[in-house]
Scaffold this motif. Structure first.
Motif, PDB file in Angstrom:
ATOM      1  N   LYS A  44      44.652  40.432  41.170  1.00 50.85           N
ATOM      2  CA  LYS A  44      44.505  39.356  39.929  1.00 50.85           C
ATOM      3  C   LYS A  44      44.429  38.063  41.534  1.00 50.85           C
ATOM      4  CE  LYS A  44      48.094  39.620  38.378  1.00 50.85           C
ATOM      5  NZ  LYS A  44      48.926  41.248  38.248  1.00 50.85           N
ATOM      6  N   SER A  45      44.879  37.982  42.079  1.00 44.99           N
ATOM      7  CA  SER A  45      45.089  37.309  43.149  1.00 44.99           C
ATOM      8  C   SER A  45      44.209  37.191  43.822  1.00 44.99           C
ATOM      9  CB  SER A  45      46.108  37.112  43.473  1.00 44.99           C
ATOM     10  OG  SER A  45      47.282  37.080  42.956  1.00 44.99           O
ATOM     11  N   THR A  46      43.757  38.677  44.016  1.00 44.79           N
ATOM     12  CA  THR A  46      42.467  39.130  45.669  1.00 44.79           C
ATOM     13  C   THR A  46      41.348  38.505  43.753  1.00 44.79           C
ATOM     14  OG1 THR A  46      43.743  40.715  46.193  1.00 44.79           O
ATOM     15  CG2 THR A  46      41.312  40.895  46.692  1.00 44.79           C
ATOM     16  N   TYR A  88      47.012  27.655  43.388  1.00 41.08           N
ATOM     17  CA  TYR A  88      47.406  29.404  43.991  1.00 41.08           C
ATOM     18  C   TYR A  88      49.088  29.307  43.672  1.00 41.08           C
ATOM     19  CZ  TYR A  88      43.374  28.806  47.202  1.00 41.08           C
ATOM     20  OH  TYR A  88      42.042  28.610  47.872  1.00 41.08           O
ATOM     21  N   GLN A  89      49.666  30.840  43.225  1.00 39.92           N
ATOM     22  CA  GLN A  89      50.412  31.610  43.022  1.00 39.92           C
ATOM     23  C   GLN A  89      51.869  30.150  43.616  1.00 39.92           C
ATOM     24  OE1 GLN A  89      49.868  35.660  43.377  1.00 39.92           O
ATOM     25  NE2 GLN A  89      51.820  35.593  42.484  1.00 39.92           N
ATOM     26  N   GLU A  90      51.779  30.430  44.893  1.00 35.93           N
ATOM     27  CA  GLU A  90      52.498  29.306  45.997  1.00 35.93           C
ATOM     28  C   GLU A  90      51.970  28.325  45.745  1.00 35.93           C
ATOM     29  OE1 GLU A  90      49.829  31.576  47.802  1.00 35.93           O
ATOM     30  OE2 GLU A  90      51.774  32.458  46.752  1.00 35.93           O
ATOM     31  N   LEU A 167      44.581  28.968  37.397  1.00 39.78           N
ATOM     32  CA  LEU A 167      45.491  28.906  38.018  1.00 39.78           C
ATOM     33  C   LEU A 167      46.095  30.738  38.095  1.00 39.78           C
ATOM     34  CD1 LEU A 167      44.857  26.933  35.170  1.00 39.78           C
ATOM     35  CD2 LEU A 167      46.542  25.625  36.150  1.00 39.78           C
ATOM     36  N   ASP A 168      46.675  30.424  38.970  1.00 31.66           N
ATOM     37  CA  ASP A 168      47.494  31.815  39.534  1.00 31.66           C
ATOM     38  C   ASP A 168      49.344  31.862  39.046  1.00 31.66           C
ATOM     39  OD1 ASP A 168      47.925  34.467  40.607  1.00 31.66           O
ATOM     40  OD2 ASP A 168      46.978  34.207  42.432  1.00 31.66           O
ATOM     41  N   GLU A 169      49.605  32.094  38.323  1.00 32.61           N
ATOM     42  CA  GLU A 169      50.937  32.185  37.813  1.00 32.61           C
ATOM     43  C   GLU A 169      51.354  30.786  37.334  1.00 32.61           C
ATOM     44  OE1 GLU A 169      53.576  35.271  38.613  1.00 32.61           O
ATOM     45  OE2 GLU A 169      51.747  36.643  39.403  1.00 32.61           O
ATOM     46  N   PRO A 170      50.765  29.019  37.069  1.00 31.26           N
ATOM     47  CA  PRO A 170      51.362  28.681  37.013  1.00 31.26           C
ATOM     48  C   PRO A 170      52.817  28.295  36.413  1.00 31.26           C
ATOM     49  CG  PRO A 170      49.867  28.747  34.707  1.00 31.26           C
ATOM     50  CD  PRO A 170      49.818  29.738  35.702  1.00 31.26           C
TER      51      PRO A 170
HETATM   52 MG   LIG Z   1      49.285  37.939  42.615  1.00 37.26          MG
END
Ligand SMILES: [Mg+2]
Ligand SMILES: Nc1ncnc2c1ncn2[C@@H]1O[C@H](COP(=O)(O)OP(=O)(O)OP(=O)(O)O)[C@@H](O)[C@H]1O
Lengths: 507, 399
Positions: A44-46, A88-90, A167-170
């Protein structure tokens, strides 16, 4: 018919030893909330990094079309130009700068290189209103909670006039209230024409907001489901993500708690002279052998401080009260002493406090207990490899080899490395701080099973969690912390979400 | 045909994975070849190389210590004048206090360790940036060096045992196998090769027994042959001119110890973990403070050793001894692949870095190149090395 706002065709992206994306096709309609779900390491993030230009054109194969036009992004600046914003996730805010400085960081409002601060603040206020965040724009980021920081990130994206917000895992680090706010905000943005892609492991959330859901598994698109036609349910998502049914999210266990008290805190008080206030006051707590004790409460209630202070990591704080471990009164001045006495603490912030990102899986897993692998201070490399391989298998860590740097693992697999590291310490009391943050349903289930096995073998677990269903599903007993005080203790049979929340918001 | 294709593929993979490690060796090799050509072979002569390695000694030991300091995200600027000052202390002890070398050397090493602890104190306890703390040390030791040499000026050292550390060679056995060559050195070279091959084969067999991944056989043999040849060549060259010097012996021992500590021990792993992520290390039960003290103390001891090597080589202590050593050591560490972001770098790399650095000086001196150009070339090489390092590292990560 108008073309979709985004189309990604046959995207393939490889890392050494891993095919992270394998012919992925992904299409997003204008003005929808499109959820992207899948197991840890599914890609997913990729996929989102390919879309936003983090992985530049040429480092992957396939096509990206925005509004039907083929695009080549060589960096984030290129994707921003066509209206893509990614969170991002972070989080990527500068803690020492103010809210308004952060919002306009990288595209300051200026004339001839001189910043127009008045206009900046005016516009910042406008953005903050849009995301319904009520803070002083001159406040420093580090003084805000995670939930508010998340909103600042969104304000930052909005200030660049995004058309497509990713939004990556907000909500991974948000409590229920903040999550709810955020989801409402997304709905509002959608109604104002902003298209959103949302990555999340919280399926309830996905069910609540998704217009469309795409499921990835092992770098491939499994299916795309319409959120309004009734074909999306938690079971359907899990089946597609994991490839099998998981009916009971919290596996049952044989409760066999002994009366033996493993850990006890009496009037535990932590004062922070620098802040001039008490972080914890008169906390009393007991953990018995073979028991899972849940620590519920809101973000910032003092649960992490509680864990850290009893673990011997309380730099500059003044502690009072008593800590009893296995019937002995103890004082830990350094985590080393706590570990030696049989404690382990799995941090909530795996990147900043849990892992040495530039080192590999093997080195991270053995770090806290190298002595066990060493003779006269010399590490037995082969034994070390065996240990690391063992945890890779038993925790099902997805990595090509144990020599892979952990920075290259997906978020959930990094979490498993953290767990492995602390299991290898073989503690008597294991403190888990948000153990399933950012972890997929399948892996969650595995971690719960693992927790069950550990307590059945006689370990005691203190689980800090902001997810009430998890606290209710896994604990034997629940403590509720609020404002640095112990607000109550509930046996799990008597606990409900409402009761816990009542105590948690009571200052 | 297929075997050859497989061989090439294996070779490419092995080189590709380790390009950063081999890169330094290749750079050193290229520099040596260039200078051998431009100086009509004088550069590659046994005599010149022997001198070159002896000159590298006092920078090399500093480079080794500096590598660890940089690995834990610090810097130590005080080491140059600390070395100079402690060299002067050694000279005074020998000359005016009439102490024997056997007493003076350990005494100075201990003083070095104490000085390191002193630098570490404000860094570890008060979180003062090491740049500032060691800059203070730089000033203080510079002043101290001038103070102790103020009355006498240059202090000549007459103790021959002490002077042998920087100028002497290991004795030979009364047996000549190759005429004109130092027999014991050749013998030690052979011994080193045998020990190396045996230990490699052992470790490989052990890995195989555990079913771990190992280099393919052809690559393994190639590696054995290559490194054995390198050791052999080095021994041959040294044997051609007086044999191994005491400086070389000392440097080899230091490198062996530090390489062992950094790669095989708990202490080494803890140091690198602190460099990679101090907070995670602390929560894993590693005391960041303690590691800071240890690394700075080791730096102090190595500064003392560097001062001894330098004073002994010059047979005297001068008022300016140690000037700019710290920057040479930092340059050597960076050429050798250490990263300022912390947690990355190794001592073998730093030794190669020091050799590259000193080779440049020596080669350009032989060519009679003006000192002004020498500085410029050294600067360019430093930048090129770091750029190479950073880009290969990034490639390794992003694929
Ligand atoms: Mg990820
Ligand atoms: N820079 C990299 N180098 C090597 N492998 C990588 C790199 N980045 C990602 N991977 C690998 O690619 C795969 C997909 O990772 P990705 O981060 O996209 O997963 P994800 O779906 O976002 O998972 P999570 O839910 O855990 O965040 C994983 O197997 C991961 O180990």
């Amino acid at each position: 018919m108008e073309p979709p706002i985004l189309e990604m065709r046959q995207i393939t992206k490889e890392f050494p030893g891993v095919r992270a994306l394998d012919n992925v096709t992904f299409s997003v309609k204008r003005g929808e909330i499109h959820c992207l779900v899948g197991e840890n390491g599914a890609g997913k993030s990729t996929l989102m990094k390919v879309l936003s230009g983090v992985y530049p054109y040429g480092s992957y194969s396939g096509e990206i079309l925005i509004d039907g036009q083929p695009q080549r992004f060589f960096g984030i600046a290129d994707s921003e130009r066509v209206g893509i914003g990614i969170i991002y996730q972070e989080l990527a805010l500068v803690p020492e700068l103010t809210v308004y400085e952060n919002i306009f960081l990288g595209h300051e409002i200026s004339r001839n290189g001189v910043i127009d601060w008045n206009e900046t603040i005016r516009r910042a206020n406008e953005m903050l209103r849009k995301v319904r965040l009520d803070v002083n724009p001159a406040a420093k980021i580090r003084d805000l909670g995670v939930g508010k920081q998340q909103l600042v990130e969104i304000a930052k994206a909005l200030s660049r006039e995004v058309k497509l917000l990713i939004l990556d895992e907000p909500t991974a680090a948000l409590n229920e209230n903040d999550s709810e706010n955020l989801l409402n905000l997304l709905r509002e943005l959608r109604d104002h024409g902003v298209t959103c892609i949302l990555i999340s492991h919280k399926l309830k959330e996905v069910l609540a907001v998704a217009d469309t859901v795409t499921v990835l598994r092992d770098g491939k698109t499994v299916c795309t489901l319409d959120g309004h036609s009734g074909e999306v349910s938690e079971q359907a998502l899990i089946r597609n993500m994991v490839g099998r049914e998981i009916t009971n999210i919290y596996p049952p266990r044989n409760h066999q708690i002994s009366d033996e008290v493993m850990l006890e805190l009496r009037n535990w008080t932590v004062y922070a002279p620098e802040l001039g206030r008490y972080l914890l006051r008169d906390v009393n707590l007991q953990v018995r052998k073979g028991e899972i004790v849940g620590l519920a409460g809101l973000m910032g209630a003092g649960r992490t401080e509680l864990a850290l202070s009893l673990f011997g990591n309380a730099p500059g704080y003044r502690l009072s009260g008593e800590l009893w471990l296995k019937g002995r009164k103890r004082v830990f001045r350094h985590p080393r002493e706590a570990i030696a006495a049989g404690l382990a603490y799995v941090s909530e912030d795996r990147k900043a406090k849990g892992l040495v990102l530039i080192q590999d899986v093997r080195q991270n897993i053995t770090l806290a207990n190298l002595q066990a692998l060493a003779k006269n201070g010399v590490i037995d490399r082969n034994a070390e490899i065996q240990v690391a391989e063992g945890y890779r298998k038993s925790l099902n860590i997805k990595t090509p080899t144990i020599e892979q740097q952990v920075v290259n693992l997906s978020g959930g697999n990094q979490q498993k490395v953290c767990l492995g590291k602390w299991l290898f310490v073989r503690p008597d009391v294991l403190i888990l701080d948000e153990p399933t943050r950012g972890i997929d349903v399948g892996a969650k289930y595995e971690i719960y099973q693992l927790m069950n096995r550990l307590v059945e073998e006689g370990m005691s677990i203190i689980m800090i969690s902001s997810e009430l269903p998890e606290v209710l599903g896994m604990s034997d007993r629940i403590y509720v912390v609020s404002g640095g005080r112990m607000k109550g203790e509930l046996p799990v049979a008597a606990a409900t979400q409402e009761k816990i929340m009542e105590l948690a918001v009571d200052y | 045909m297929t075997t050859r294709a497989a061989f090439v593929a294996n070779l490419q993979r092995a080189l590709g994975q380790n390009i950063r490690q081999y890169g330094m060796f290749i750079a050193l090799f290229v520099i040596m070849i260039i200078f051998s050509i431009t100086t009509n072979g004088i550069f590659i002569s046994s005599r010149n190389l022997s001198n070159l390695i002896n000159q590298t000694g006092y920078i090399a030991v500093l480079g080794v210590g500096m590598t660890l300091v940089i690995v834990i995200r610090h810097i130590d600027l005080s080491v140059g004048f600390l070395a100079g000052f402690l060299g002067a202390v050694a000279a005074i002890a020998l000359r005016f206090w009439d102490l024997p070398t056997i007493v003076v050397v350990p005494m100075v090493l201990v003083l070095g360790g104490l000085a390191g602890l002193l630098t570490a104190f404000p860094v570890a306890e008060l979180k003062i940036p090491s740049f500032v703390a060691s800059l203070a040390g730089w000033l203080i030791y510079r002043g101290a060096l001038q103070l102790v040499t103020a009355g006498t000026g240059t202090i000549i050292i007459e103790d021959e045992t002490f002077n042998a550390i920087g100028n002497g060679f290991i004795p030979d056995v009364p047996l000549s196998i190759v005429p004109g060559y130092h027999t014991l050195t050749l013998f030690l070279g052979v011994l080193a090769i045998v020990a190396f091959v045996i230990s490699e084969i052992r470790s490989r067999n052990k890995k195989l027994a555990y079913n771990f991944e190992v280099l393919p056989t052809d690559m393994f043999v190639l590696k054995l042959v290559f490194i054995s040849a390198l050791i052999g060549l080095l021994a041959w060259i040294m044997a051609g001119y007086n044999g191994l010097s005491w400086t070389m012996v000392i440097v080899l021992v230091v490198v062996a110890i530090y390489h062992f500590i950094t790669t095989q021990t708990v202490l080494g792993r803890h140091i690198y973990a602190v460099g990679g992520n101090p907070e995670a290390a602390e929560l894993s039960g590693i005391s960041v403070k303690r590691m800071t003290y240890i690394v700075f103390a080791s730096m102090g001891v190595l500064s003392a050793l560097s001062g001894i090597l330098f004073a002994s080589r010059l047979r005297s202590a001068t008022t300016t001894a140690g000037t700019l050593f710290e920057l040479d050591a930092i340059a050597a560490a960076y050429i050798g692949g250490v990263s300022a972001a912390g947690g990355v770098g190794n001592v073998i790399g730093s030794i190669i870095g020091a050799l590259v650095y000193v080779s440049l000086t020596s080669g350009m001196n032989l060519m009679g190149i003006d000192i002004a150009y020498q500085y410029i070339v050294r600067g360019l090489v430093l930048v090129a090395a770091v750029v190479f390092d950073v880009t290969t590292r990034r490639r390794g990560r992003a694929g």
